[in-house]
Design a protein around this motif. Sequence first.
Motif, PDB file in Angstrom:
ATOM      1  N   ARG A 145     -66.525 -37.557  -3.501  1.00  0.00           N
ATOM      2  CA  ARG A 145     -67.810 -37.716  -4.173  1.00  0.00           C
ATOM      3  C   ARG A 145     -67.818 -39.074  -4.863  1.00  0.00           C
ATOM      4  NH1 ARG A 145     -68.778 -33.014  -7.839  1.00  0.00           N
ATOM      5  NH2 ARG A 145     -67.527 -34.176  -9.330  1.00  0.00           N
ATOM      6  N   LEU A 146     -68.897 -39.818  -4.623  1.00  0.00           N
ATOM      7  CA  LEU A 146     -69.054 -41.148  -5.193  1.00  0.00           C
ATOM      8  C   LEU A 146     -70.164 -41.135  -6.228  1.00  0.00           C
ATOM      9  CD1 LEU A 146     -69.024 -43.225  -1.867  1.00  0.00           C
ATOM     10  CD2 LEU A 146     -67.066 -42.515  -3.255  1.00  0.00           C
ATOM     11  N   ARG A 147     -69.985 -41.950  -7.262  1.00  0.00           N
ATOM     12  CA  ARG A 147     -71.025 -42.099  -8.276  1.00  0.00           C
ATOM     13  C   ARG A 147     -71.535 -43.532  -8.282  1.00  0.00           C
ATOM     14  NH1 ARG A 147     -73.197 -39.470 -12.389  1.00  0.00           N
ATOM     15  NH2 ARG A 147     -71.757 -37.711 -12.160  1.00  0.00           N
ATOM     16  N   GLY A 148     -72.847 -43.658  -8.275  1.00  0.00           N
ATOM     17  CA  GLY A 148     -73.472 -44.980  -8.308  1.00  0.00           C
ATOM     18  C   GLY A 148     -74.974 -44.825  -8.178  1.00  0.00           C
ATOM     19  N   GLU A 149     -75.705 -45.755  -8.695  1.00  0.00           N
ATOM     20  CA  GLU A 149     -77.157 -45.680  -8.649  1.00  0.00           C
ATOM     21  C   GLU A 149     -77.703 -46.386  -7.414  1.00  0.00           C
ATOM     22  OE1 GLU A 149     -78.997 -43.831 -10.577  1.00  0.00           O
ATOM     23  OE2 GLU A 149     -77.214 -43.204 -11.677  1.00  0.00           O
ATOM     24  N   GLY A 150     -78.675 -45.721  -6.767  1.00  0.00           N
ATOM     25  CA  GLY A 150     -79.347 -46.327  -5.633  1.00  0.00           C
ATOM     26  C   GLY A 150     -78.459 -46.541  -4.419  1.00  0.00           C
ATOM     27  N   LEU A 151     -77.476 -45.664  -4.209  1.00  0.00           N
ATOM     28  CA  LEU A 151     -76.584 -45.837  -3.070  1.00  0.00           C
ATOM     29  C   LEU A 151     -77.328 -45.531  -1.774  1.00  0.00           C
ATOM     30  CD1 LEU A 151     -73.355 -44.072  -4.427  1.00  0.00           C
ATOM     31  CD2 LEU A 151     -74.008 -46.487  -4.586  1.00  0.00           C
ATOM     32  N   PRO A 152     -77.221 -46.399  -0.778  1.00  0.00           N
ATOM     33  CA  PRO A 152     -77.876 -46.117   0.505  1.00  0.00           C
ATOM     34  C   PRO A 152     -77.211 -44.928   1.198  1.00  0.00           C
ATOM     35  CG  PRO A 152     -76.554 -48.119   0.647  1.00  0.00           C
ATOM     36  CD  PRO A 152     -76.542 -47.706  -0.787  1.00  0.00           C
ATOM     37  N   GLU A 153     -78.005 -44.182   1.950  1.00  0.00           N
ATOM     38  CA  GLU A 153     -77.492 -43.005   2.635  1.00  0.00           C
ATOM     39  C   GLU A 153     -76.952 -43.374   4.006  1.00  0.00           C
ATOM     40  OE1 GLU A 153     -80.108 -39.512   0.520  1.00  0.00           O
ATOM     41  OE2 GLU A 153     -80.598 -40.052   2.581  1.00  0.00           O
ATOM     42  N   ARG A 154     -75.918 -42.648   4.432  1.00  0.00           N
ATOM     43  CA  ARG A 154     -75.305 -42.812   5.751  1.00  0.00           C
ATOM     44  C   ARG A 154     -74.899 -44.267   5.998  1.00  0.00           C
ATOM     45  NH1 ARG A 154     -78.307 -38.552   9.834  1.00  0.00           N
ATOM     46  NH2 ARG A 154     -78.606 -36.877   8.320  1.00  0.00           N
ATOM     47  N   ALA A 155     -74.330 -44.876   4.978  1.00  0.00           N
ATOM     48  CA  ALA A 155     -73.916 -46.274   5.057  1.00  0.00           C
ATOM     49  C   ALA A 155     -72.393 -46.371   5.020  1.00  0.00           C
ATOM     50  CB  ALA A 155     -74.516 -47.075   3.896  1.00  0.00           C
ATOM     51  N   GLU A 156     -71.872 -47.501   5.488  1.00  0.00           N
ATOM     52  CA  GLU A 156     -70.429 -47.717   5.427  1.00  0.00           C
ATOM     53  C   GLU A 156     -69.969 -47.872   3.983  1.00  0.00           C
ATOM     54  OE1 GLU A 156     -69.539 -51.150   7.792  1.00  0.00           O
ATOM     55  OE2 GLU A 156     -69.269 -49.965   9.619  1.00  0.00           O
ATOM     56  N   VAL A 157     -68.788 -47.320   3.713  1.00  0.00           N
ATOM     57  CA  VAL A 157     -68.132 -47.503   2.415  1.00  0.00           C
ATOM     58  C   VAL A 157     -67.030 -48.536   2.623  1.00  0.00           C
ATOM     59  CG1 VAL A 157     -66.893 -46.398   0.516  1.00  0.00           C
ATOM     60  CG2 VAL A 157     -68.605 -45.100   1.824  1.00  0.00           C
ATOM     61  N   HIS A 200     -77.667 -39.011  -0.759  1.00  0.00           N
ATOM     62  CA  HIS A 200     -77.565 -39.499  -2.131  1.00  0.00           C
ATOM     63  C   HIS A 200     -78.660 -38.854  -2.974  1.00  0.00           C
ATOM     64  CE1 HIS A 200     -76.811 -42.234  -5.472  1.00  0.00           C
ATOM     65  NE2 HIS A 200     -78.113 -42.467  -5.531  1.00  0.00           N
ATOM     66  N   ALA A 201     -78.291 -38.359  -4.150  1.00  0.00           N
ATOM     67  CA  ALA A 201     -79.265 -37.799  -5.090  1.00  0.00           C
ATOM     68  C   ALA A 201     -78.619 -37.724  -6.464  1.00  0.00           C
ATOM     69  CB  ALA A 201     -79.716 -36.397  -4.652  1.00  0.00           C
ATOM     70  N   GLY A 202     -79.413 -37.972  -7.485  1.00  0.00           N
ATOM     71  CA  GLY A 202     -78.917 -37.839  -8.845  1.00  0.00           C
ATOM     72  C   GLY A 202     -77.731 -38.724  -9.161  1.00  0.00           C
ATOM     73  N   GLY A 203     -77.664 -39.904  -8.525  1.00  0.00           N
ATOM     74  CA  GLY A 203     -76.561 -40.817  -8.795  1.00  0.00           C
ATOM     75  C   GLY A 203     -75.268 -40.456  -8.102  1.00  0.00           C
ATOM     76  N   LEU A 204     -75.296 -39.505  -7.154  1.00  0.00           N
ATOM     77  CA  LEU A 204     -74.086 -39.048  -6.467  1.00  0.00           C
ATOM     78  C   LEU A 204     -74.272 -39.078  -4.951  1.00  0.00           C
ATOM     79  CD1 LEU A 204     -73.247 -35.892  -8.634  1.00  0.00           C
ATOM     80  CD2 LEU A 204     -72.076 -38.105  -8.724  1.00  0.00           C
ATOM     81  N   SER A 205     -73.171 -39.316  -4.249  1.00  0.00           N
ATOM     82  CA  SER A 205     -73.123 -39.209  -2.789  1.00  0.00           C
ATOM     83  C   SER A 205     -71.828 -38.524  -2.408  1.00  0.00           C
ATOM     84  CB  SER A 205     -73.163 -40.586  -2.120  1.00  0.00           C
ATOM     85  OG  SER A 205     -74.380 -41.240  -2.342  1.00  0.00           O
ATOM     86  N   LEU A 206     -71.864 -37.790  -1.308  1.00  0.00           N
ATOM     87  CA  LEU A 206     -70.621 -37.344  -0.692  1.00  0.00           C
ATOM     88  C   LEU A 206     -70.262 -38.327   0.396  1.00  0.00           C
ATOM     89  CD1 LEU A 206     -70.942 -33.459  -0.419  1.00  0.00           C
ATOM     90  CD2 LEU A 206     -69.858 -34.842  -2.188  1.00  0.00           C
ATOM     91  N   ASP A 242     -61.226 -45.434  -8.267  1.00  0.00           N
ATOM     92  CA  ASP A 242     -61.289 -46.644  -7.455  1.00  0.00           C
ATOM     93  C   ASP A 242     -62.745 -47.104  -7.294  1.00  0.00           C
ATOM     94  OD1 ASP A 242     -58.598 -46.909  -7.068  1.00  0.00           O
ATOM     95  OD2 ASP A 242     -58.571 -46.054  -5.050  1.00  0.00           O
ATOM     96  N   ARG A 243     -62.923 -48.407  -7.258  1.00  0.00           N
ATOM     97  CA  ARG A 243     -64.241 -48.986  -7.053  1.00  0.00           C
ATOM     98  C   ARG A 243     -64.417 -49.315  -5.577  1.00  0.00           C
ATOM     99  NH1 ARG A 243     -68.147 -48.667 -10.521  1.00  0.00           N
ATOM    100  NH2 ARG A 243     -68.865 -50.803 -10.127  1.00  0.00           N
ATOM    101  N   VAL A 244     -65.594 -48.962  -5.051  1.00  0.00           N
ATOM    102  CA  VAL A 244     -65.922 -49.235  -3.659  1.00  0.00           C
ATOM    103  C   VAL A 244     -67.360 -49.743  -3.599  1.00  0.00           C
ATOM    104  CG1 VAL A 244     -64.315 -47.514  -2.749  1.00  0.00           C
ATOM    105  CG2 VAL A 244     -66.675 -46.848  -3.291  1.00  0.00           C
ATOM    106  N   GLU A 245     -67.825 -50.048  -2.408  1.00  0.00           N
ATOM    107  CA  GLU A 245     -69.220 -50.406  -2.202  1.00  0.00           C
ATOM    108  C   GLU A 245     -69.785 -49.559  -1.074  1.00  0.00           C
ATOM    109  OE1 GLU A 245     -69.608 -54.573  -1.526  1.00  0.00           O
ATOM    110  OE2 GLU A 245     -69.391 -55.082  -3.653  1.00  0.00           O
ATOM    111  N   VAL A 246     -71.015 -49.105  -1.256  1.00  0.00           N
ATOM    112  CA  VAL A 246     -71.725 -48.342  -0.227  1.00  0.00           C
ATOM    113  C   VAL A 246     -72.881 -49.214   0.247  1.00  0.00           C
ATOM    114  CG1 VAL A 246     -72.993 -46.230   0.320  1.00  0.00           C
ATOM    115  CG2 VAL A 246     -71.108 -46.166  -1.335  1.00  0.00           C
ATOM    116  N   GLY A 247     -72.750 -49.740   1.454  1.00  0.00           N
ATOM    117  CA  GLY A 247     -73.767 -50.663   1.944  1.00  0.00           C
ATOM    118  C   GLY A 247     -73.977 -51.836   1.009  1.00  0.00           C
ATOM    119  N   GLY A 248     -72.917 -52.271   0.354  1.00  0.00           N
ATOM    120  CA  GLY A 248     -72.987 -53.398  -0.566  1.00  0.00           C
ATOM    121  C   GLY A 248     -73.319 -53.050  -2.001  1.00  0.00           C
TER     122      GLY A 248
END
Length: 296
Positions: A230-242, A255-261, A272-278
Amino acid sequence: MWTRLPSSALRLTGSDRVDFAQGQMTNDLRGAPTPGLVAACFLNVRGQIEFFARVYKRPGDVYLHLGAGQAPALAERLRRYIIFDQVDLTDLSGDLRTVHVWREADLPGWDPAGGDAQEFGLAGATVLGGRVNRTGAAGVDLHFLARQEEAVLGALAGAEVALPELHAARLRAGIPDVDSDGFAGTLIPEVGLDVGGPLPAISYRKGCYVGQEIMARLEARGQARYALARLRGEGLPERAEVTRDGKVVGQAGAHAGGLSLARLRRELVPGDRVEVGGVPATVETLTPLSAAPADV
């Protein structure tokens, strides 16, 4: 509270229906009670998920509840394997409707102490219910005829809740949804569907099915390279590369409510810090390695 579920459905009838379904799906339908309910996947020969379904075993048929638009493709696949089997397939998608009642105690006619699959009367209709955890607590997927929709919905307690709110609750609970998260094409242990995961959809003792050899190898190896996170972040794109440090380490789902699986490399850890579609995100949880697989 209740939410409409975009769905499709298949019905299997005929004397070989249970044995035929058993040979196609990853979980043990034959060992389920009647009526009964199991979550299961249908895999390709490489062991990758093609379809996820909740499969109801009833006295006269096998009912497969699928994501919206999935029934025709699964029916086409299943028909390729019908040779001498006494099995008939019917697409019921246009005839049925499904809602999820968030708390089983709120559903009139449902027995919270009863089995996972129950048929009962509601508003003059005969309905089918299945105990399903979509929010972190037991609720009921309620299936009924489209022509009875107005009466059935009028008998439900509480207000209708929009589908995005259900997805937000699901993500908070860390429960995967193969269709919504875009996890088709992955392996069962990578996305929380293994024994010990949040949504077990496999038996390692049930016998052969398409893709079973690959799953047996994974069981023997003891772990997959990826796990459900589970990832936390605002405005994360859906079905994107991590990515992390420019290297692809997984793929994100809904993605919903600041969370993505996400399906994420196991070497990552919470924090750990990552990026979802940048877009920056933080790894919040990672499904731990389960003990040696055992049927549940």
